[in-house]
Design a protein around this motif. Sequence first.
Motif, mmCIF file in Angstrom:
data_model
loop_
_atom_site.group_PDB
_atom_site.id
_atom_site.type_symbol
_atom_site.label_atom_id
_atom_site.label_comp_id
_atom_site.label_asym_id
_atom_site.label_seq_id
_atom_site.Cartn_x
_atom_site.Cartn_y
_atom_site.Cartn_z
ATOM 1 N N VAL A 116 39.406 61.774 31.476
ATOM 2 C CA VAL A 116 37.951 60.522 32.720
ATOM 3 C C VAL A 116 37.363 59.361 31.209
ATOM 4 O O VAL A 116 37.638 58.213 32.116
ATOM 5 N N SER A 117 37.180 59.336 30.213
ATOM 6 C CA SER A 117 36.306 57.928 29.707
ATOM 7 C C SER A 117 36.826 57.286 29.323
ATOM 8 O O SER A 117 36.858 56.323 29.360
ATOM 9 N N MET A 118 38.526 57.839 29.535
ATOM 10 C CA MET A 118 39.638 56.861 28.722
ATOM 11 C C MET A 118 40.477 55.991 30.424
ATOM 12 O O MET A 118 41.388 54.825 30.460
ATOM 13 N N THR A 119 39.344 56.445 31.312
ATOM 14 C CA THR A 119 40.186 55.681 32.564
ATOM 15 C C THR A 119 39.648 54.516 33.187
ATOM 16 O O THR A 119 40.164 53.681 33.279
ATOM 17 N N GLY A 120 38.808 53.291 32.192
ATOM 18 C CA GLY A 120 37.999 52.361 32.212
ATOM 19 C C GLY A 120 36.887 52.785 33.239
ATOM 20 O O GLY A 120 36.036 51.189 32.945
ATOM 21 N N LYS A 121 36.661 53.518 34.211
ATOM 22 C CA LYS A 121 35.031 53.160 34.840
ATOM 23 C C LYS A 121 34.279 54.678 34.409
ATOM 24 O O LYS A 121 35.014 56.014 33.855
ATOM 25 N N GLU A 122 32.966 54.410 33.944
ATOM 26 C CA GLU A 122 32.272 55.338 34.271
ATOM 27 C C GLU A 122 32.045 56.751 35.127
ATOM 28 O O GLU A 122 31.661 56.307 36.369
ATOM 29 N N HIS A 123 32.116 57.944 35.209
ATOM 30 C CA HIS A 123 31.465 58.803 35.580
ATOM 31 C C HIS A 123 30.435 60.193 35.254
ATOM 32 O O HIS A 123 30.888 60.231 34.345
ATOM 33 N N LYS A 124 30.214 60.131 36.042
ATOM 34 C CA LYS A 124 29.079 61.294 35.336
ATOM 35 C C LYS A 124 29.906 62.960 35.719
ATOM 36 O O LYS A 124 30.355 63.591 37.146
ATOM 37 N N THR A 149 40.623 56.427 40.879
ATOM 38 C CA THR A 149 40.322 54.984 41.882
ATOM 39 C C THR A 149 40.310 55.513 43.237
ATOM 40 O O THR A 149 39.739 54.866 44.127
ATOM 41 N N LEU A 150 41.485 56.176 43.324
ATOM 42 C CA LEU A 150 41.213 56.440 45.143
ATOM 43 C C LEU A 150 40.212 57.193 45.742
ATOM 44 O O LEU A 150 39.423 56.204 45.849
ATOM 45 N N PHE A 151 39.055 57.757 44.794
ATOM 46 C CA PHE A 151 37.973 58.550 45.535
ATOM 47 C C PHE A 151 37.040 57.661 45.195
ATOM 48 O O PHE A 151 35.970 57.434 46.330
ATOM 49 N N SER A 152 36.800 56.839 44.313
ATOM 50 C CA SER A 152 35.874 55.795 43.987
ATOM 51 C C SER A 152 35.743 54.306 44.497
ATOM 52 O O SER A 152 34.810 53.857 44.894
ATOM 53 N N THR A 153 37.244 54.266 45.667
ATOM 54 C CA THR A 153 37.958 52.522 45.525
ATOM 55 C C THR A 153 37.744 53.023 47.098
ATOM 56 O O THR A 153 37.143 52.244 48.360
ATOM 57 N N TYR A 154 38.575 53.655 47.618
ATOM 58 C CA TYR A 154 38.523 53.675 48.547
ATOM 59 C C TYR A 154 38.531 54.680 49.682
ATOM 60 O O TYR A 154 38.360 54.368 51.328
ATOM 61 N N VAL A 155 38.363 56.023 48.932
ATOM 62 C CA VAL A 155 37.721 56.911 50.103
ATOM 63 C C VAL A 155 36.567 57.141 50.549
ATOM 64 O O VAL A 155 35.701 57.069 49.807
ATOM 65 N N THR A 156 35.864 57.435 51.681
ATOM 66 C CA THR A 156 34.592 56.780 52.274
ATOM 67 C C THR A 156 34.195 58.456 52.108
ATOM 68 O O THR A 156 34.759 59.659 53.378
ATOM 69 N N LEU A 157 33.112 59.294 51.585
ATOM 70 C CA LEU A 157 32.656 60.394 52.204
ATOM 71 C C LEU A 157 31.249 60.751 52.687
ATOM 72 O O LEU A 157 30.512 59.908 52.845
ATOM 73 N N PRO A 158 31.181 61.948 53.080
ATOM 74 C CA PRO A 158 30.015 61.583 54.215
ATOM 75 C C PRO A 158 28.630 61.411 52.815
ATOM 76 O O PRO A 158 28.547 61.488 51.322
ATOM 77 N N ASN A 159 27.549 61.424 53.230
ATOM 78 C CA ASN A 159 25.896 61.232 52.671
ATOM 79 C C ASN A 159 25.972 62.483 52.373
ATOM 80 O O ASN A 159 25.218 63.202 53.480
ATOM 81 N N ARG A 160 25.566 62.995 51.039
ATOM 82 C CA ARG A 160 24.940 64.432 50.819
ATOM 83 C C ARG A 160 24.175 64.605 49.990
ATOM 84 O O ARG A 160 23.883 65.449 49.344
ATOM 85 N N ARG A 161 23.746 63.249 49.076
ATOM 86 C CA ARG A 161 22.636 62.926 49.454
ATOM 87 C C ARG A 161 21.669 63.972 49.572
ATOM 88 O O ARG A 161 20.644 63.494 50.594
#
Length: 137
Positions: free
Chosen positions: A20-28, A123-135
């Motif tokens: 994941v760290s090698m994907t070029g984006k930061e994810h928790k 990339t799919l999930f962080s750029t194109y997928v719209t997720l419901p607000n679960r905060r």
Amino acid sequence: MELLLVDDDATDRELFAHAVSMTGKEHKIQEAQNGEVALQYLHSANHLPDLIILDLNMPIKDGRETLAELKASPRLRNIPVCIMSTSSAPFDIESAYNTGANLFLVKPFDFKKLIEMLTSLLTLFSTYVTLPNRRLS
């Protein structure tokens, strides 16, 4: 993007985090070593992950049981779940989708392929997928 990785193999969790760290984006990334630990974490979390990566074959509470409990919970059922398993058995794939998995990916044995797979997935999930607000507050 926040991820919950549920996998009993510490080496696999470490490889996943490195990939994941090698994907070029930061994810928790939060980690759980089995479904029981994952569900305890999710039920007590102040906010929920954007995506759960779930292994099937684990001790204590396996991925099949965990997926069923996730999808039965009004609080957790809308979290996308990606099964990532070494299994490519048709029964496991069909069962996972029938239980509510959003994706089923077979773990690649090659680290470079794992990076490619995770780059595409995230990339799919962080750029194109719209997720419901679960905060949660």
